[in-house]
Structure formats: C-alpha cells, structure tokens
Design a protein around this motif. Sequence first.
Motif, PDB file in Angstrom:
ATOM      1  N   TRP A  85     -11.038 -12.766  65.613  1.00 56.35           N
ATOM      2  CA  TRP A  85     -10.642 -14.140  65.316  1.00 56.35           C
ATOM      3  C   TRP A  85     -11.429 -15.070  66.225  1.00 56.35           C
ATOM      4  N   GLY A 109     -11.043 -14.050  60.924  1.00 55.58           N
ATOM      5  CA  GLY A 109     -10.203 -15.239  60.835  1.00 55.58           C
ATOM      6  C   GLY A 109     -10.784 -16.354  61.692  1.00 55.58           C
ATOM      7  N   ILE A 111     -10.176 -20.276  63.048  1.00 58.86           N
ATOM      8  CA  ILE A 111      -9.308 -21.440  63.226  1.00 58.86           C
ATOM      9  C   ILE A 111     -10.213 -22.630  63.482  1.00 58.86           C
ATOM     10  N   ASN A 275     -10.320 -15.695  55.890  1.00 60.97           N
ATOM     11  CA  ASN A 275      -9.079 -16.348  56.306  1.00 60.97           C
ATOM     12  C   ASN A 275      -9.400 -17.531  57.212  1.00 60.97           C
ATOM     13  N   TYR A 277      -7.980 -21.080  59.015  1.00 61.69           N
ATOM     14  CA  TYR A 277      -6.793 -21.805  59.465  1.00 61.69           C
ATOM     15  C   TYR A 277      -7.252 -23.171  59.960  1.00 61.69           C
ATOM     16  N   THR A 279      -6.785 -27.138  61.409  1.00 57.25           N
ATOM     17  CA  THR A 279      -5.945 -27.852  62.345  1.00 57.25           C
ATOM     18  C   THR A 279      -6.631 -29.135  62.788  1.00 57.25           C
ATOM     19  N   THR A 283      -5.723 -31.925  57.568  1.00 59.04           N
ATOM     20  CA  THR A 283      -5.456 -30.499  57.371  1.00 59.04           C
ATOM     21  C   THR A 283      -5.059 -30.142  55.947  1.00 59.04           C
ATOM     22  N   ALA A 287      -7.435 -27.931  53.617  1.00 61.17           N
ATOM     23  CA  ALA A 287      -6.975 -26.595  53.234  1.00 61.17           C
ATOM     24  C   ALA A 287      -6.998 -26.423  51.716  1.00 61.17           C
ATOM     25  N   GLN A 298      -4.982 -21.883  55.330  1.00 58.24           N
ATOM     26  CA  GLN A 298      -3.650 -22.299  55.724  1.00 58.24           C
ATOM     27  C   GLN A 298      -3.752 -23.384  56.791  1.00 58.24           C
ATOM     28  N   VAL A 300      -2.466 -24.966  60.317  1.00 61.38           N
ATOM     29  CA  VAL A 300      -1.807 -24.637  61.582  1.00 61.38           C
ATOM     30  C   VAL A 300      -1.439 -25.950  62.267  1.00 61.38           C
TER      31      VAL A 300
END
Length: 315
Positions: A85, A109, A111, A275, A277, A279, A283, A287, A298, A300
């Motif tokens: 990640w 993943g 972020i 994947n 995420y 933020t 957002t 997304a 998704q 966060v």
Amino acid sequence: MDPWRPVDRALITHGHADHARPGHARYLATHAAGPVMRHRLGEITLEGVDYGEARRIGDATVSFHPAGHVPGSAQIRVEVAGEVWVVSGDYKTAPDRLCEAFEPVKCHGFITECTFGLPVFTWPSEDQIAQEINDWWASNAAQGRFSLLGAYSLGKAQRVLSLLDPSIGPILTHGAVENTNAVLRAQGLPLPETLHVTPDLKAKDHPGALIVAPPGALGSTWARRFRPASTGFASGWMRLRGVRRRRAADRGFVISDHADWPALNEAIKATGADNIYVTHGYTDIFARWLTSQGYNAQVVPTEFTGDTLEEGAGA
C-alpha cells in the motif's frame, strides 16, 4: 501516518501543519523534511530516513519516496506479506526548481489526495507563470506601485521566489516566509536574496519591491505600509474566478503544489493499483469518476481541512 491525534510513532509525509501535528512521542520523516518539522513543532523526537531506505516496523517494511509537493515531502510505502500500500500524502507530478521529483510507486492499494480532483483544475507551465508574475511585478514597479503577493510560507512562497527575476527590484518577505526561507537555505536550496520586513523597515526605501507574505497577512495592518500596491495571490484556487473575486485580488496566478486533474489520473494509473482510496479534496466526485474508469475506488474521510486560501496547507 500523518495521524490526527497523539500516537507513539508517527510517520509524517511532510511538514505542513495539517499533516505534521504536535503531540506525538516519536516522529519518522525524510531527512529533508526534518528541519522544517523542527522549526514548526519545536523540540520533538525525530528520526530521519533517506528516500528509498527500507525500515522494518513490526510486520511491515516501510519506505519513503519523493512526492514532489514541497522539499522533503514523501509518499509512504508499506509492505506486509507481499501486499503493498502507498499513502501519497500531498503530491505534485510536474517538476519544479526546488522539490525532489515525484516518483511513481507500484502498489496494490493507493491512498491518494484529490485536492484539485475536478477537470477544471489544470495548471499552466512553470515558465508561463514565471513570465506572468515577473511581467506583473515589472509593470507595477514602472508605475510606482508595490507588488503584494500572497503565498503559503512553506513550499509555495519558496517556489514563487525561485521564479522571480531579481533585476526587477528588491524582494521583501513577511517573517513567516523569511523564517522558513532560512531553514531551507540552510539545507542548500537556492533562493534569491530577500529582505525581512521588520517593524522598523521603511517602505519608501524599497521602491518597486515585490513583497511575499502568507495570504492572511495581505489585508492586515502589516501590509498597509506598502501603498500604493497591487495585490496578487499564487494558488491553484485562482483557477476559479469566484475565489479571486472574493479575495479582492488584482491578479491571480494559477500555481499549485498539488497535482492537477490530468496528473492525478496519470499518477494513479502509474501505480498499477486496482484499489484506490481518495481523501482530502473532491472525494465523492473523484471516487465516482475513478469507479467509472474501472477502479475499485472508495472515500477515506479525514480531518484535513487545509488547502484554502489561508495558511497551513499549501494549495
């Protein structure tokens, strides 16, 4: 990573106040981010790492990789049992004259921030912005006006300074900017000569000066000594005309230390992650867009509330 509340060990992506908060027992960040963090947070227990240096923390292997946001900023890669990640922090993929260049990191993943996660946000080239700022400054100086330019004291101010043509006139700085300049100069960053605006400084002794200050200082008593003046703001938010009007700015310069819409999409693709995420920004909209492009995206939620036209973040 970039924890909101006090923890035993905090892994910090960079020194902006919405990411590097006080109260943690121990901090881990890049060597280049350390001096600014100490300047802003005071006496902290801070360990520095090189970019790409692997550290073992429990079952995880952790490393920091250039984010291109401000000098010393990093993405944090975490690998556990073969799964990787990456926490992006804030990032910018376009090169500038001061930051370590952004490095895509392969992961499962990702972020990602999306401060400017709308198609309207696209950035002009740094050369174009340099020309615009210097032309504005030269025109003001020729007409006997000062040039007051709002820019965040960490990152944006130094980036603007790196674009200036000192032959046009003197460059003055607010204390918040000059104190950060001193920290970064000590690390070897090339910045033009600047003069700190102290209480006894007389504006008339510096005709045609450009003054770099945090946005919040431009409407204050501190700035009123510089008259007549033209006011400008340097921010990605200047892409939105309504923001510039609300700030009553004479000029808005579209320059950001965050990725624009095309760069966000390119950076995400380069990770190879399925994947995603999102933020810190638009957002929900971003997304949905990523989901339409085939990603498992998704939101966060975070407590990060910076990246306005106030000090603290660096849009």
